[in-house]
Enzyme design. Structure first.
Site, PDB file in Angstrom:
ATOM      1  N   ARG A 177       0.822  -1.215   0.000  1.00 43.58           N
ATOM      2  CA  ARG A 177       0.000   0.000   0.000  1.00 43.58           C
ATOM      3  C   ARG A 177       0.853   1.260   0.000  1.00 43.58           C
ATOM      4  NH1 ARG A 177      -5.386  -1.633   2.286  1.00 43.58           N
ATOM      5  NH2 ARG A 177      -5.904   0.582   2.376  1.00 43.58           N
ATOM      6  N   GLN A 181     -12.160  -4.719  11.493  1.00 41.43           N
ATOM      7  CA  GLN A 181     -11.610  -3.428  11.076  1.00 41.43           C
ATOM      8  C   GLN A 181     -12.753  -2.504  10.660  1.00 41.43           C
ATOM      9  OE1 GLN A 181     -11.279  -6.390   9.555  1.00 41.43           O
ATOM     10  NE2 GLN A 181     -10.595  -6.216   7.426  1.00 41.43           N
ATOM     11  N   LYS A 185       0.683  10.015  -2.171  1.00 45.22           N
ATOM     12  CA  LYS A 185      -0.209  11.079  -1.719  1.00 45.22           C
ATOM     13  C   LYS A 185       0.479  11.975  -0.684  1.00 45.22           C
ATOM     14  CE  LYS A 185      -3.988  10.260  -4.087  1.00 45.22           C
ATOM     15  NZ  LYS A 185      -4.536  11.225  -5.056  1.00 45.22           N
ATOM     16  N   PRO A 241      -5.527  -1.023   7.234  1.00 41.47           N
ATOM     17  CA  PRO A 241      -5.835  -0.191   8.404  1.00 41.47           C
ATOM     18  C   PRO A 241      -6.942  -0.809   9.247  1.00 41.47           C
ATOM     19  CG  PRO A 241      -5.708   1.144   6.419  1.00 41.47           C
ATOM     20  CD  PRO A 241      -5.692  -0.280   5.970  1.00 41.47           C
ATOM     21  N   TYR A 282       0.793   4.051  -2.808  1.00 38.25           N
ATOM     22  CA  TYR A 282      -0.297   5.033  -2.789  1.00 38.25           C
ATOM     23  C   TYR A 282      -0.146   5.977  -1.603  1.00 38.25           C
ATOM     24  CZ  TYR A 282      -5.130   6.779  -3.098  1.00 38.25           C
ATOM     25  OH  TYR A 282      -6.256   7.563  -3.208  1.00 38.25           O
ATOM     26  N   ASP A 283       0.106   5.409  -0.425  1.00 37.28           N
ATOM     27  CA  ASP A 283       0.249   6.237   0.775  1.00 37.28           C
ATOM     28  C   ASP A 283       1.332   7.295   0.582  1.00 37.28           C
ATOM     29  OD1 ASP A 283      -1.438   4.248   1.603  1.00 37.28           O
ATOM     30  OD2 ASP A 283      -0.178   3.520   3.228  1.00 37.28           O
ATOM     31  N   GLU A 284       2.498   6.853   0.128  1.00 32.10           N
ATOM     32  CA  GLU A 284       3.622   7.779   0.013  1.00 32.10           C
ATOM     33  C   GLU A 284       3.475   8.708  -1.186  1.00 32.10           C
ATOM     34  OE1 GLU A 284       5.354   8.258   2.388  1.00 32.10           O
ATOM     35  OE2 GLU A 284       5.802   6.414   3.473  1.00 32.10           O
ATOM     36  N   GLN A 287     -11.466  -9.771   4.093  1.00 27.65           N
ATOM     37  CA  GLN A 287     -10.065  -9.983   4.428  1.00 27.65           C
ATOM     38  C   GLN A 287      -9.853  -9.712   5.919  1.00 27.65           C
ATOM     39  OE1 GLN A 287      -8.346  -7.283   1.414  1.00 27.65           O
ATOM     40  NE2 GLN A 287      -7.474  -9.096   0.445  1.00 27.65           N
ATOM     41  N   ASN A 305     -13.104   7.002   2.738  1.00 34.27           N
ATOM     42  CA  ASN A 305     -13.796   6.027   1.887  1.00 34.27           C
ATOM     43  C   ASN A 305     -15.082   6.598   1.284  1.00 34.27           C
ATOM     44  OD1 ASN A 305     -12.228   4.550   4.098  1.00 34.27           O
ATOM     45  ND2 ASN A 305     -12.584   2.915   2.617  1.00 34.27           N
TER      46      ASN A 305
END
Length: 315
Positions: free
Chosen positions: A142, A209, A149, A272, A145-147, A204, A174
């Protein structure tokens, strides 16, 4: 007003185009169709205030004439896309963002960066405030995408501080609704597609979560309010009604009257464990609050999904 929407044929970009056209703006949508679809904007064919340009914003380009607003919504955004297109995600978050910032600088336009709750990673605090710096694994699947952004946010602020660009940063939580890809593989489209076919809903991990799901009309309203505001720091935009992924699956089955079962599979890396925006800043700065509840939003999304699930998937 004249606006450019990078990613304008995507799920969010196409809804933003509709909303801006209702404001009597001229809209130029730019998309390379890696995840966007011409079908999302097909209803705008013939609208003289709308134009669509096929282009990869990672390559420099220009738009002739004046521009008032640049909305950067170009990026694959599903965890499945992070595996399929990791380099493309990193490039659009770096080269693509800089190219759009350059257009905003040259045109003296407002630039709005579509960031994400993913900048918070797997958060150690909840709800997530804009001052929280996150818990991100930069080398996990992930991380692209995280980094990307997080870099986009830093680049946006650098252009604001050094070049004087009028910038806005929206941290989007979301979001779901009509025109979302049926093969997107995020929770809402995956669960809807499975339940409408009476197939198992695959969760998953353990399903505990949590997520906070925002209907697209609420998100668009928040984005436009932020574009109008004279506010530079990041602003969370979403819905703060938090539910577990298991509860979402149950809700989808109940609304559809589906015979599907819920099955659990292996947890996704760095998934997350909680997602809940603190919307205090949005309420204060934008007078923003979500209006559409989950049941209403899912019902509207189901009506959009039904005919598309029966037709071939096209780009």
């Amino acid at each position: 007003m004249r606006a450019i929407i990078a990613g304008g044929a995507g799920f969010l970009g196409s809804h933003l185009a509709d909303a801006l056209l209702l404001r009597e703006a001229e809209v130029v949508a730019v998309d390379n169709f890696i995840t966007g679809s011409r079908q999302n904007v097909a209803h705008l064919d013939g609208n003289r205030s709308f134009s669509l340009i096929e282009h990869d914003i990672c390559e420099p380009f220009d738009i002739p004439g004046p521009v008032d607003l640049v909305l950067n919504f170009a990026s694959p955004a599903s965890p499945a896309d992070f595996v399929r297109y990791p380099l493309e995600v990193m490039r659009v978050g770096s080269h693509g963002t800089e190219n759009m910032l350059e257009i905003a600088r040259r045109k003296n336009a407002v630039f709005l960066m579509a960031s994400t709750s993913e900048v918070y990673g797997d958060p150690m605090e909840s709800p997530q405030t804009e001052t929280y710096r996150g818990n991100v694994n930069p080398i996990g699947p992930r991380g692209v995408y995280d980094e990307a952004k997080r870099f986009s946010e830093a680049l946006t602020m650098a252009y604001h501080r050094q070049q004087g660009v009028k910038t806005r940063i929206a941290r989007i939580f979301n979001t779901y609704g009509p025109r979302m890809r049926v093969d997107d593989e995020r929770a809402v489209p995956s669960f809807l597609s499975a339940a409408m076919s009476n197939e198992p809903l695959l969760i998953q991990g353990n399903g505990k979560q949590t997520r906070s799901f925002c209907f697209v009309s609420d998100l668009v309203r928040g984005i436009l309010a932020l574009s109008d505001a004279d506010y530079v720091d990041p602003v969370n935009i979403g819905n703060d009604d938090e539910i577990s992924v298991h509860q979402l699956a149950q809700t989808v089955i109940e609304i559809l009257g589906s015979e599907s079962e819920i099955k659990y599979i292996g947890a996704a890396p760095d998934d997350p464990q909680c997602r809940k925006p603190d919307l205090s800043r949005a309420a204060k700065i934008l007078n923003y609050a979500p209006l559409v509840n989950l049941h209403e939003g899912l019902t509207a999304t189901i009506e959009d999904f039904r005919p598309r699930l029966q037709a071939p998937i096209t780009r």
